[in-house]
Design an enzyme around this catalytic site. Structure first.
Site, PDB file in Angstrom:
ATOM      1  N   GLY A 256       0.835  -1.196   0.000  1.00 53.75           N
ATOM      2  CA  GLY A 256       0.000   0.000   0.000  1.00 53.75           C
ATOM      3  C   GLY A 256       0.870   1.246   0.000  1.00 53.75           C
ATOM      4  CB  VAL A 260      -1.345   2.993   5.025  1.00 57.82           C
ATOM      5  CG1 VAL A 260      -2.004   1.844   5.778  1.00 57.82           C
ATOM      6  CG2 VAL A 260      -2.371   4.083   4.725  1.00 57.82           C
ATOM      7  CD  GLU A 278       7.477  -5.426  -1.863  1.00 60.97           C
ATOM      8  OE1 GLU A 278       7.793  -4.412  -2.527  1.00 60.97           O
ATOM      9  OE2 GLU A 278       8.255  -6.378  -1.672  1.00 60.97           O
ATOM     10  CB  CYS A 312       4.171  -0.196  -6.694  1.00 63.83           C
ATOM     11  SG  CYS A 312       4.481  -1.933  -7.054  1.00 63.83           S
TER      12      CYS A 312
END
Length: 520
Positions: A256, A260, A278, A312
């Site tokens: 995420g 967070v 990750e 990502c």
């Protein structure tokens, strides 16, 4: 179970839409229970709708987990881990092999579901499921290679060796952009390493969570194994927080945002658990003066437009040597004009919708911020008026020193900037808080080896003449700095899912001490 309304759009639809009929092949209906607990499907939490990002229409309803469902599931999962860890690793590998085979039989409907619910194009949806199948194959071989070392002892009649044992339960919290592939990176390895798995899928992709879990559950059931070995929850932050706080889960893998992820890490660390993170990426492609321009442009297009810029590993920064700057920009604008935008399930589409309405709003707000900081839009920059979350792929000319360049805008926005020297390019590449993926286009060996060496890219993925995205499963996946430092999938990532014991065995009758100590 929570009350699912018979007046809901999902109920009325009853998969009346022809393009939703395939969902029945993977065990989904208009109403679904979102928790797999101790071999039973239930759901006593809120009822949520799964929404198609291409038109923002409801696909189906899902009853999420309550905190009571979570506790019931975790009790069973922790108990099942005691059985699973005692099964020989190659036998565990056989179960994972069967999971891979079961996924093969449903490759196309599962890939279609990923495309429908997440919004990525069909080729990418099918590719994502194939990635889990590949991980299953990798894990099967790994199940016979969880090797420790025999270490020479300085003491006579002594032997030192390493033993690798399961952790117990591994928690996996995944994100919407890869709603099942990241599960595969973690669960396939965790299972062969002897751990039970508790999975919380992304709140906005619950149907993928359910469909994937049904396949795994079927394999466990056919082998007369406890369903609690693989426990799954659809749910929001409350379930994620419960996993982070749960001392029965020694390892939590979280995918995420950096914001967070840091909170998850702090929570897990407070109970002395371990984290695999990750997190965000802000990935750059460098094009040197000797680069193959066509190869670079094709790579940039895939890396920046693929998955609507929501990977990502998406290329967000394009660093061009001043001598090729104009040529590359003109060619890039030309290929961007040819990008076909539309329903991700349709043939020939390269750019589907952003995942949610909120993502579309973030795109709009991000472009305003970019323009305020001096960014010049070369192409794109607008929302496409429709019922879905479609936006134009966007190229922005901007200074490398602009604050907005240091942030991750999760969408198809590419920053283009100029450099003069290789040293300057490396400095720009390494100047952002994130450190996931990077790539350089050049043919010069001295540049290549500096790039991948100690004074080169500071990222976890350092490529040459290929995109920043599209990693193979055989290598360890992950990044540095605000990307979190985690490593998943291939190479020796498996070691993070086990605990290592250094064992010294005295098979003699004397008691010599290390370092030559004489103690009486």
């Amino acid at each position: 179970m929570s009350q699912l309304s018979t007046n809901s759009p999902a109920y009325d639809m009853s998969f009346g839409r022809k393009d939703y009929e395939f969902l029945k092949e993977i065990g989904l209906g208009p109403q679904n229970l979102g928790c797999y607990v101790n071999g039973v499907w239930l759901g006593n939490g809120p009822v949520v709708s799964s929404v198609n990002p291409a038109d923002n229409q409801v696909i189906a309803e899902v009853a999420e987990a309550s905190i009571q469902d979570y506790e019931k599931g975790m009790q069973a999962c922790a108990q099942a881990s005691k059985l699973w860890m005692q099964i020989p690793a190659p036998k565990r590998g056989e179960i994972v092999r069967q999971i891979g085979d079961a996924l093969r039989t449903k490759l196309h409907p599962l890939g279609r579901l990923v495309s429908l619910e997440m919004g990525k194009i069909l080729a990418e949806g099918i590719g994502e499921v194939q990635e889990i199948i590949d991980m299953c194959d990798f894990a099967v071989g790994l199940s016979r290679q969880l090797n420790g070392q025999v270490i020479p002892s300085e003491r006579p009649n002594h032997m030192m060796l390493e033993m690798w044992n399961p952790l117990g339960v591994v928690g996996v919290i995944t994100a919407f952009n890869f709603p099942c592939a990241v599960l595969g990176w973690n669960a396939c390895i965790a299972l062969v390493c002897g751990n039970s798995v508790v999975w919380k899928g992304a709140p906005t992709t619950p149907l993928i969570t359910i469909a994937m879990t049904k396949i795994v559950a079927g394999v466990l059931d056919r082998n007369n194994l406890p369903g609690a070995i693989f426990t799954a929850f659809c749910g929001g932050a409350e379930i994620g927080q419960a996993i982070a706080n749960d001392s029965r889960i020694p390892l939590v893998s979280f995918t995420g945002s950096s914001k967070v992820g840091l909170m998850v890490q702090q929570t897990v660390n407070q109970r002395y658990g371990k984290c695999l993170l990750e997190l965000s990426g802000n990935n750059a492609i460098i094009v040197m003066d000797d680069a193959d321009i066509e190869l670079a442009v094709r790579s940039v297009l895939f890396a920046s437009v693929g998955t609507a810029g929501q990977r990502c590993t998406t290329c967000r920064r394009l660093l061009l040597h001043e001598s090729v700057y104009q040529k590359v920009v003109e060619r890039l604008v030309d290929v961007y004009k040819q990008v076909k935008i539309g329903n991700p399930l349709e043939k020939g589409i390269l750019l589907g919708p952003l995942h949610t309405r909120a993502s579309r709003e973030n795109f709009v707000n991000g472009l305003e911020k970019i323009k305020f900081q001096g960014g010049k839009i070369l192409i794109g920059g607008n929302v496409i008026e429709s019922n879905g979350n479609f936006v134009q792929p966007t190229v922005v000319e901007i200074s490398a020193s602009a604050d907005v360049v240091k942030e991750e805008l999760f969408g198809p926005v590419l920053y283009v900037m100029k450099f003069q020297t290789f040293k300057e390019a490396i400095e720009i590449n390494n100047s952002v808080p994130q450190g996931l993926s990077s790539s350089i286009f050049t043919r010069r060996p001295e540049i290549i080896f500096k790039w991948i060496g100690a004074i080169g890219s500071d990222c976890g993925i350092v490529n040459v003449n290929i995109p920043t995205s599209g990693a193979e499963i055989g290598g360890a996946f992950g990044g540095e700095k605000a990307t979190g430092g985690g490593r998943e999938a291939g190479s020796d990532s498996w070691k993070q899912y086990m605990r290592r014991s250094t064992c010294t065995i005295n098979y003699g009758s004397e008691l010599p001490l290390a370092q030559g100590i004489n103690f009486g």
